[in-house]
Scaffold this motif. Structure first.
Motif, PDB file in Angstrom:
ATOM      1  N   ASP B  20       0.861  -1.176   0.000  1.00 54.27           N
ATOM      2  CA  ASP B  20       0.000   0.000   0.000  1.00 54.27           C
ATOM      3  C   ASP B  20       0.904   1.235   0.000  1.00 54.27           C
ATOM      4  N   GLU B  21       0.968   1.906  -1.149  1.00 54.72           N
ATOM      5  CA  GLU B  21       1.965   2.959  -1.287  1.00 54.72           C
ATOM      6  C   GLU B  21       1.756   4.138  -0.331  1.00 54.72           C
ATOM      7  N   ALA B  22       0.508   4.606  -0.227  1.00 53.68           N
ATOM      8  CA  ALA B  22       0.251   5.767   0.622  1.00 53.68           C
ATOM      9  C   ALA B  22       0.628   5.475   2.074  1.00 53.68           C
ATOM     10  N   LEU B  23       0.284   4.265   2.517  1.00 52.60           N
ATOM     11  CA  LEU B  23       0.601   3.887   3.890  1.00 52.60           C
ATOM     12  C   LEU B  23       2.096   3.644   4.065  1.00 52.60           C
ATOM     13  N   SER B  24       2.739   3.117   3.019  1.00 51.87           N
ATOM     14  CA  SER B  24       4.151   2.774   3.148  1.00 51.87           C
ATOM     15  C   SER B  24       5.005   4.014   3.430  1.00 51.87           C
ATOM     16  N   VAL B  25       4.652   5.140   2.826  1.00 52.66           N
ATOM     17  CA  VAL B  25       5.418   6.366   3.051  1.00 52.66           C
ATOM     18  C   VAL B  25       5.433   6.711   4.534  1.00 52.66           C
ATOM     19  N   LYS B  26       4.255   6.569   5.145  1.00 49.29           N
ATOM     20  CA  LYS B  26       4.129   6.880   6.576  1.00 49.29           C
ATOM     21  C   LYS B  26       4.919   5.870   7.410  1.00 49.29           C
ATOM     22  N   LEU B  27       4.792   4.603   7.063  1.00 51.30           N
ATOM     23  CA  LEU B  27       5.495   3.567   7.835  1.00 51.30           C
ATOM     24  C   LEU B  27       7.008   3.721   7.720  1.00 51.30           C
ATOM     25  N   ILE B  28       7.479   4.050   6.509  1.00 54.13           N
ATOM     26  CA  ILE B  28       8.923   4.222   6.323  1.00 54.13           C
ATOM     27  C   ILE B  28       9.422   5.386   7.170  1.00 54.13           C
ATOM     28  N   GLU B  29       8.653   6.480   7.163  1.00 54.06           N
ATOM     29  CA  GLU B  29       9.022   7.617   8.010  1.00 54.06           C
ATOM     30  C   GLU B  29       9.131   7.233   9.471  1.00 54.06           C
ATOM     31  N   MET B  30       8.264   6.310   9.893  1.00 52.60           N
ATOM     32  CA  MET B  30       8.272   5.893  11.290  1.00 52.60           C
ATOM     33  C   MET B  30       9.345   4.834  11.554  1.00 52.60           C
ATOM     34  N   LEU B  61      -0.320  -0.205  15.044  1.00 52.08           N
ATOM     35  CA  LEU B  61      -1.013  -0.050  13.766  1.00 52.08           C
ATOM     36  C   LEU B  61      -2.142  -1.057  13.717  1.00 52.08           C
ATOM     37  N   GLU B  64      -5.398  -4.571   9.653  1.00 54.47           N
ATOM     38  CA  GLU B  64      -5.462  -4.518   8.181  1.00 54.47           C
ATOM     39  C   GLU B  64      -4.301  -3.717   7.605  1.00 54.47           C
ATOM     40  N   GLU B  65      -3.788  -2.768   8.393  1.00 52.44           N
ATOM     41  CA  GLU B  65      -2.609  -2.037   7.938  1.00 52.44           C
ATOM     42  C   GLU B  65      -1.381  -2.951   7.977  1.00 52.44           C
TER      43      GLU B  65
END
Lengths: 703, 73
Positions: B20-30, B61, B64-65
């Protein structure tokens, strides 16, 4: 660059990095709260003296994990740094990091550094690092990152003086970026740099990444950037992932090179042990409910003593003023209008202080994040979000900060529902109304010898508010047809011993804000009310003396005559007419015109109820009779039946009405601001009033 | 394909990729970087959110995420 004689410093860092504690240490009592221009984001600024005598102005920015905002509060961080014309654009930044979690904390630091902002890196909570026997080479870190690095411990204040010394010297911005984004989008960066006359690659890159979010760019400027991006095939999300991963690789190498972990670093920490219990299937909810229960019991039990003292001294003060000032209109206005109204506000400061003490303790200790974690699944069933727990709990103190706290909810639908239902939570302004009515109609007894029945009724009212919030949220969930994703990626911070100074500062500032803000409204309304209740027109008011004398039997004493006269005057005053006008509407709920007056004034702010009642009954009662408002209400007798007015049925009907009704202009104003229009506040007001009316009607008829 | 949602309590895995690209950006930042170790610490009751240990701290999280985080086999 602004005036060098008063440098502007931005304090920025991840949430839970101890940034605000450091801010308190730097600025002490010089801090002010306000809003950032144009937006309602809480702004805390303060000043401190630099070593060379200049005064620095520090702004405590909202905590954020990166320059890419996820929430409205985080948006301000990006604006302050990217908009060089912003009134808070800093001359330098103090980047605060949690030294126990350096890698993740450094991401934001490298972004701010690459924007060309001169900065100093603060490794906060260094005592915990030392406790865990981790060794960090500060010198090495400083050389590798290209900035000054400093260790602090905001618990003890160690390092704060050294920090002041560092910011007293002119910090220079690093010329070479830490991580150059140029290779990710060279053509886009070149084109934007040229069009907008920018020097830093990263600044131009940010223009490309965050085009739509940059409020300081005009529509034509945005269009220009869109064109450039299109020409050069710039895609924001994949590039952002690449950038973040690239930064982390560099950060990771540097941190690993400069730290030595002890061999037993995989041991379970105390936080993990506490979490075993606090997030347990059974114990977790037990702890949560237990905490809520403790809060209510203590609001009632602990606040009683101080409240009696406040009530007693104000009443004494009122009598003293009454006897020392010459009798007349001014005397009446001050004692019956202002002092009586003000007593209604001051008396519940102890309860507000206790409530805010608990809320700030839960936040400070790290428990609030666990409550969010534990409640997410349940909340989602109701159309809410785990993060709605914080606004809902804060809503028990005051809906205004609570609605502002919804900014942490990323999904608009979840946020709107939370805003809509939060005012149902019983806020502290309802407390004095509840307190007075419960004291009036609920016996002061104990159930099983332990539980204070009055406390239980109070808890019941809070539960009622919560149920109304939940049921309304379910309804909204099905009515709002918005397809939007909601995320729930949240840090669970380590448990910390709360800092008493922070808790005390919160209690002080919240109680003060409450007393001042509510006080202003209440004094104004008390004065208006006093005028309306003391004056009237028409024959019945003007010839009150003759009418009353002719109605009373010849044998009536002078005292009986005076009581009857003031009651007659109130009934035919302007206020009495208003009350009478709405009496047919509220009669089914059991209310008379005197309560009608209180209902009307309560539409401004519900806590006005007590002040209004004090004012009305002070005017209605004879002058030297300085009994407390509760006693006056108890003595109130229905002129037709001779029964006490405040029966169980009326008391509960009123409590239920106040539990549900939207009686707070400030809340409506904040909902208007947060939802950007009158649609939602109006729907909210009509809906809540309807629920209040119907429920009060049912309640009155049950008893 | 094994995802973060398949981990048992105290089980560890290595992050491979994100679906999930939109979520991945947030997860990578974290700090959830591809190649980093992630451990399931505990889960909220009734299929609620998960608490994981990653990059030296705790992150929560939704289940489902977590399903969008693919782990190495």
């Amino acid at each position: 660059m602004s005036d060098q004689s008063k440098p502007k410093i931005a304090l920025v860092g991840n949430p839970n990095s101890g940034k605000s504690t450091l801010f308190n240490l730097l600025t002490g009592l010089s801090q002010k709260t306000g809003n950032f221009p144009g937006v309602t984001v809480d702004k805390k600024t303060g000043t401190f003296k630099l070593l060379d005598g200049r005064i620095a102005e520090v702004t405590d920015l909202p905590g954020t994990y990166s320059i890419y905002p996820k929430t409205l509060d985080e948006q301000i961080v990006q604006e302050v740094f990217l908009d060089r014309t912003h009134s808070h654009h800093p001359d330098m930044a103090i980047v605060v990091t949690d030294a126990t979690n350096l890698k993740r904390n450094l991401l934001l630091f490298t972004q701010i550094r690459d924007l060309g902002i001169p900065c100093v890196l603060v490794l906060n909570m260094f005592d915990i690092v030392q406790l865990r026997k981790v060794k960090i080479d500060l010198r090495g870190l400083s050389i590798d990152l290209g900035v000054k690095v400093l260790a602090t411990n905001s618990h003890s204040g160690d390092g704060v003086q050294a920090l002041k010394k560092i910011v007293s010297q002119a910090l220079i911005s690093s010329k070479r970026p830490f991580y150059d984004t140029y290779h990710l989008a060279s053509k886009t960066i070149d084109a934007i740099k040229e069009s907008f006359d920018l020097t830093e690659n990263y600044r131009a890159y940010q223009y490309a990444q965050q085009t739509e979010r940059l409020t300081f760019l005009s529509e034509s400027q945005k269009e220009e950037i869109r064109e450039i991006k299109k020409e050069n095939n710039f895609y924001d999300l994949p590039t952002q992932s690449q950038e973040t991963i690239g930064r982390y690789q560099l950060i990771s190498d540097i941190v690993d090179r400069n730290t030595i972990q002890p061999s037993d670093s995989n041991k379970r920490t105390i936080s993990e042990k506490i979490d075993r219990i606090v997030t347990h299937q059974v114990f977790g909810y037990a702890v949560f409910l237990g905490l809520l229960f403790l809060i209510f019991q203590s609001i009632f039990a602990w606040a009683e003593g101080p409240m009696d003292i406040i009530e007693g001294s104000i009443s004494q003060f009122g009598s003293w003023v009454k006897s020392s000032l010459p009798a007349g209109v001014v005397n009446d206005l001050i004692t019956d209008g202002i002092i009586a109204g003000l007593a209604g506000v001051l008396v519940f400061i102890p309860q507000i202080a206790i409530l805010f003490a608990f809320i700030s303790l839960l936040e400070e200790s790290g428990y609030m994040a666990r409550a969010v974690f534990l409640m997410d699944k349940l909340m989602r069933k109701f159309g809410l979000n785990g993060k709605s727990v914080v606004p809902l709990i804060s809503g028990m103190a005051c809906a205004i900060p609570a609605i502002m706290a919804t900014r942490n909810i990323e999904s608009w639908k979840d946020r709107l529902i939370t805003i809509f239902v939060t005012p149902f939570m019983s806020c502290s302004a309802r407390l004095p109304v509840y307190t007075i009515l419960i004291g009036l109609v609920v016996p002061e007894d104990h159930l099983f010898g332990v539980f204070n029945i009055q406390g239980l009724v109070l808890m019941g009212l809070y539960l009622l508010g919560f149920l109304a919030a939940v049921v309304s949220a379910i309804g909204m969930k099905y009515m709002l047809k918005v397809k939007e994703r909601s995320y729930f990626v949240m840090e669970l911070p380590d448990y910390k011993l709360p800092q008493w100074k922070n808790v005390l500062l919160t209690i002080y500032s919240k109680s003060k804000t409450f007393a001042v803000e509510a006080g202003k409204v209440i004094i104004a309304i008390s004065i208006i009310l006093w005028v309306l209740a003391s004056y009237g027109s028409g024959n019945n008011f003007k010839n009150a003396e003759e009418i009353v004398r002719s109605e009373l039997p010849q044998t009536a004493s002078q005292e009986q005559y005076e009581i009857a006269l003031s009651a007659h005057r109130l009934e035919y005053s302007y206020a009495g007419r208003f009350g009478k006008a709405i009496e047919p509407m509220i009669k089914p709920l059991g209310y008379d015109w005197k309560i009608g007056i209180a209902l009307i004034t309560s539409f401004a702010a519900r806590e006005v109820f007590v002040g209004t009642m004090s004012t009305i009954y002070s005017i209605g009662a004879s002058d030297d009779d300085e009994v407390s408002i509760r006693e006056k209400l108890r003595q109130e007798v229905d002129p037709e039946t001779g029964e006490p007015v405040y029966t169980m049925a009326l008391g509960f009907s009123l409590m239920v009405f106040y539990a549900f009704a939207m009686q707070c202009m400030s809340t409506l104003a904040i909902v208007y601001r947060e939802t950007k229009g009158w649609k939602w506040p109006l729907i909210q007001m009509v809906y809540m009033t309807a629920v209040a009316y119907l429920s009060a009607l049912v309640t009155y008829n049950i008893f | 394909m094994k995802s973060l949602a398949d981990l048992k309590v105290s089980e560890k895995g290595i992050i491979k990729s994100f679906s999930d690209e939109a979520l991945s950006v947030k997860l990578i930042e974290m700090g959830c970087l591809p190649g980093s170790e992630i451990e399931l610490n505990f889960a909220a009751p009734f299929n609620g959110p998960l608490a994981v240990k990653v990059a030296g701290y705790h992150l929560s999280l939704r289940k489902e995420e977590a399903r969008s985080v693919t782990l190495e086999d």
